[in-house]
Design an enzyme around this catalytic site. Structure first.
Site, PDB file in Angstrom:
ATOM      1  N   HIS A  17      99.550  16.179  11.698  1.00 17.91           N
ATOM      2  CA  HIS A  17     100.846  16.571  12.730  1.00 17.91           C
ATOM      3  C   HIS A  17     101.316  18.049  12.796  1.00 17.91           C
ATOM      4  O   HIS A  17     101.666  18.231  11.516  1.00 17.91           O
ATOM      5  CB  HIS A  17     102.080  15.528  12.286  1.00 17.91           C
ATOM      6  CG  HIS A  17     102.967  15.497  13.140  1.00 17.91           C
ATOM      7  ND1 HIS A  17     103.463  14.345  13.916  1.00 17.91           N
ATOM      8  CD2 HIS A  17     103.895  16.409  13.672  1.00 17.91           C
ATOM      9  CE1 HIS A  17     104.576  14.782  14.744  1.00 17.91           C
ATOM     10  NE2 HIS A  17     104.677  15.981  14.533  1.00 17.91           N
ATOM     11  N   HIS A  19     102.099  21.215  15.351  1.00 17.98           N
ATOM     12  CA  HIS A  19     102.090  21.672  16.706  1.00 17.98           C
ATOM     13  C   HIS A  19     101.744  23.167  16.725  1.00 17.98           C
ATOM     14  O   HIS A  19     102.107  24.050  15.886  1.00 17.98           O
ATOM     15  CB  HIS A  19     103.758  21.678  17.153  1.00 17.98           C
ATOM     16  CG  HIS A  19     104.265  20.471  17.241  1.00 17.98           C
ATOM     17  ND1 HIS A  19     104.509  19.759  18.523  1.00 17.98           N
ATOM     18  CD2 HIS A  19     104.699  19.485  16.271  1.00 17.98           C
ATOM     19  CE1 HIS A  19     104.764  18.466  18.340  1.00 17.98           C
ATOM     20  NE2 HIS A  19     105.196  18.356  16.964  1.00 17.98           N
ATOM     21  N   ASP A  21     102.352  25.442  19.051  1.00 17.32           N
ATOM     22  CA  ASP A  21     103.219  26.511  19.549  1.00 17.32           C
ATOM     23  C   ASP A  21     104.546  26.366  18.440  1.00 17.32           C
ATOM     24  O   ASP A  21     105.316  27.264  18.469  1.00 17.32           O
ATOM     25  CB  ASP A  21     104.043  25.933  20.600  1.00 17.32           C
ATOM     26  CG  ASP A  21     104.455  24.451  20.656  1.00 17.32           C
ATOM     27  OD1 ASP A  21     103.901  23.682  19.990  1.00 17.32           O
ATOM     28  OD2 ASP A  21     105.516  24.188  21.337  1.00 17.32           O
ATOM     29  N   GLY A 178     109.070  16.418  22.270  1.00 19.15           N
ATOM     30  CA  GLY A 178     110.263  16.952  22.905  1.00 19.15           C
ATOM     31  C   GLY A 178     111.360  15.981  22.253  1.00 19.15           C
ATOM     32  O   GLY A 178     111.259  15.200  21.384  1.00 19.15           O
ATOM     33  N   HIS A 205     105.757  10.506  18.655  1.00 20.61           N
ATOM     34  CA  HIS A 205     106.753  10.907  18.126  1.00 20.61           C
ATOM     35  C   HIS A 205     107.916   9.762  17.902  1.00 20.61           C
ATOM     36  O   HIS A 205     108.331   9.375  19.269  1.00 20.61           O
ATOM     37  CB  HIS A 205     107.375  12.086  18.654  1.00 20.61           C
ATOM     38  CG  HIS A 205     106.851  13.232  18.053  1.00 20.61           C
ATOM     39  ND1 HIS A 205     105.517  13.621  18.803  1.00 20.61           N
ATOM     40  CD2 HIS A 205     107.307  14.169  17.316  1.00 20.61           C
ATOM     41  CE1 HIS A 205     105.374  14.978  18.060  1.00 20.61           C
ATOM     42  NE2 HIS A 205     106.429  15.270  17.378  1.00 20.61           N
ATOM     43  N   GLU A 208     112.545   9.752  14.530  1.00 25.05           N
ATOM     44  CA  GLU A 208     112.937  11.149  14.029  1.00 25.05           C
ATOM     45  C   GLU A 208     114.593  11.136  14.489  1.00 25.05           C
ATOM     46  O   GLU A 208     115.154  11.054  13.563  1.00 25.05           O
ATOM     47  CB  GLU A 208     112.000  11.884  14.442  1.00 25.05           C
ATOM     48  CG  GLU A 208     112.429  13.311  13.859  1.00 25.05           C
ATOM     49  CD  GLU A 208     111.674  14.646  14.406  1.00 25.05           C
ATOM     50  OE1 GLU A 208     111.491  15.605  13.873  1.00 25.05           O
ATOM     51  OE2 GLU A 208     110.951  14.422  15.617  1.00 25.05           O
ATOM     52  N   ASP A 297     103.986  20.058  10.401  1.00 25.30           N
ATOM     53  CA  ASP A 297     104.829  19.955  11.754  1.00 25.30           C
ATOM     54  C   ASP A 297     105.001  21.371  12.582  1.00 25.30           C
ATOM     55  O   ASP A 297     104.159  21.480  13.400  1.00 25.30           O
ATOM     56  CB  ASP A 297     106.211  19.167  11.626  1.00 25.30           C
ATOM     57  CG  ASP A 297     107.256  19.019  12.842  1.00 25.30           C
ATOM     58  OD1 ASP A 297     106.267  18.629  13.805  1.00 25.30           O
ATOM     59  OD2 ASP A 297     108.111  18.589  12.694  1.00 25.30           O
TER      60      ASP A 297
END
Length: 356
Positions: A17, A19, A21, A178, A205, A208, A297
């Site tokens: 996991h 990202h 970006d 998102g 996701h 959370e 993350d």
């Protein structure tokens, strides 16, 4: 015995996991922003890095996500996407990561004319270059991509089709990312129906910023093989943290099926999902037998890497054996064919010196 950062770095790691970006090097972000005249909060790498961490440590997922405006601004060309993916792989390799699944949303990189397939091609080129660069430095790493659909948008079916079209050529899974609260998996039912029919690996996701309803949909309609974060599974465990916890049917299913929980300790603290590393539910969930894993993350946003994530856990009592077990769980949870997961697991066992 307490592990040193050097000893932790030498241990093989698996990241499920992370990202793309959310993990740019500050220096790269500053350089690329300068090329397009985009103004960042700071032009100094150290100051910029501290700014992102301060913003992330707000206790709000929505606030946490706002910082991605800056990274997205420089991720709109094939050249930049390739460079960022290459550096991401190399940085992970230097931290001892031997397998990484980097996730990104192709739909967010089309503001300057790229189509989503071109985005996928650019990132894949970067992943391959990163693996090659790492090998030149003496590191062995494998990198794959997860394609994300944005849960607040309406292109999930298109992204699912894109993921299927690129299955076997670098793309290994699908995700929705998102803002979780208010945008449940049910809003993307057609995409998940297609992916179920094609038996395509899915992680979602959930658990959370939203609770059990989100996780239930992810596991049921979404047929998720893994859950991104999943920390709020504790809401389905009565007397959690005591000697006699009672699991509800969702928690029992996650435990029985060994659904991998892609936990990101520091990020979870930053978004308010957990009060602190010491009080993170990962400890008790591990002890109960859940398939917990440790992940970064967003390396830039939270100011972390896999070495620091492991160090934080060691500082609150984790042993070398604990690190081995969550890494092995991650290896078996990778979206790879069985024989390749077995090879990865063997690599972890060898790296921990347990094959002697």
């Amino acid at each position: 015995m307490t592990l040193t950062p050097q000893e932790i770095r030498a241990l093989p790691k698996v990241v499920l996991h992370d990202h793309l970006d959310g993990g740019l090097r500050p220096e790269t972000l500053i350089e690329l922003a300068g090329e397009i005249g985009y103004e960042l909060p700071y032009a100094d790498p150290d100051m910029l890095a501290k700014h992102f961490v301060a913003n992330a440590n707000s206790g709000s997922l929505v606030k946490y996500l706002e910082a991605f405006t800056h990274t997205m601004a420089v991720m709109q060309t094939a050249e930049n996407l390739t460079r960022i993916a290459r550096e991401a792989v190399l940085d992970h390799a230097r931290d001892g990561v031997v397998y990484v699944e980097l996730r990104y949303a192709p739909e967010q990189h089309c503001e300057q004319g790229l189509i989503m397939q071109q985005v996928v091609d650019a990132v894949q080129a970067g992943l391959e270059e990163g693996v090659s660069d790492a090998l030149e430095e003496g590191y062995t790493i494998r990198a794959a991509a997860l394609l994300c659909a944005m849960r607040q948008a309406d292109r999930s079916l298109e992204v699912a089709e894109l993921a299927l079209a690129n299955w076997g050529t670098g793309c290994v899974g699908f995700d929705i990312a998102g803002p979780e609260l208010g945008f449940p998996p049910a809003k993307h039912a057609p995409a998940f129906s297609l992916l179920r029919d094609e038996l395509f690996p899915v992680t979602i996701h959930a658990g959370e910023a939203d609770g059990l309803g989100s996780m239930s949909q992810a596991l049921g309609m979404g047929a998720a093989r893994r859950i991104g974060h999943g920390a709020r599974i504790t809401e389905d465990i009565t007397d959690f943290g005591t000697e006699l916890p009672v699991l509800g049917h969702i928690a029992q299913y996650v435990l029985d099926q060994q659904i991998v929980l892609e936990m990101c300790p520091t990020s979870n603290v930053h978004t308010g999902t957990a009060p602190s590393i010491a009080e993170h539910p990962i400890h008790e969930l591990r002890d109960l037998g859940f398939a917990v894993t440790v992940n970064t993350d967003d390396k830039l946003m939270s100011g972390v890497d896999m070495v620091s994530e492991f160090q934080e856990l060691v500082d609150v009592g984790w042993s070398r054996t604990d690190l081995f077990e969550v890494t092995l769980a991650a290896a078996w949870g990778a979206f790879l064919p069985y024989d390749e997961r077995a090879d990865l697991a063997d690599l972890i066992v060898e790296g921990y010196g347990l094959d002697e």
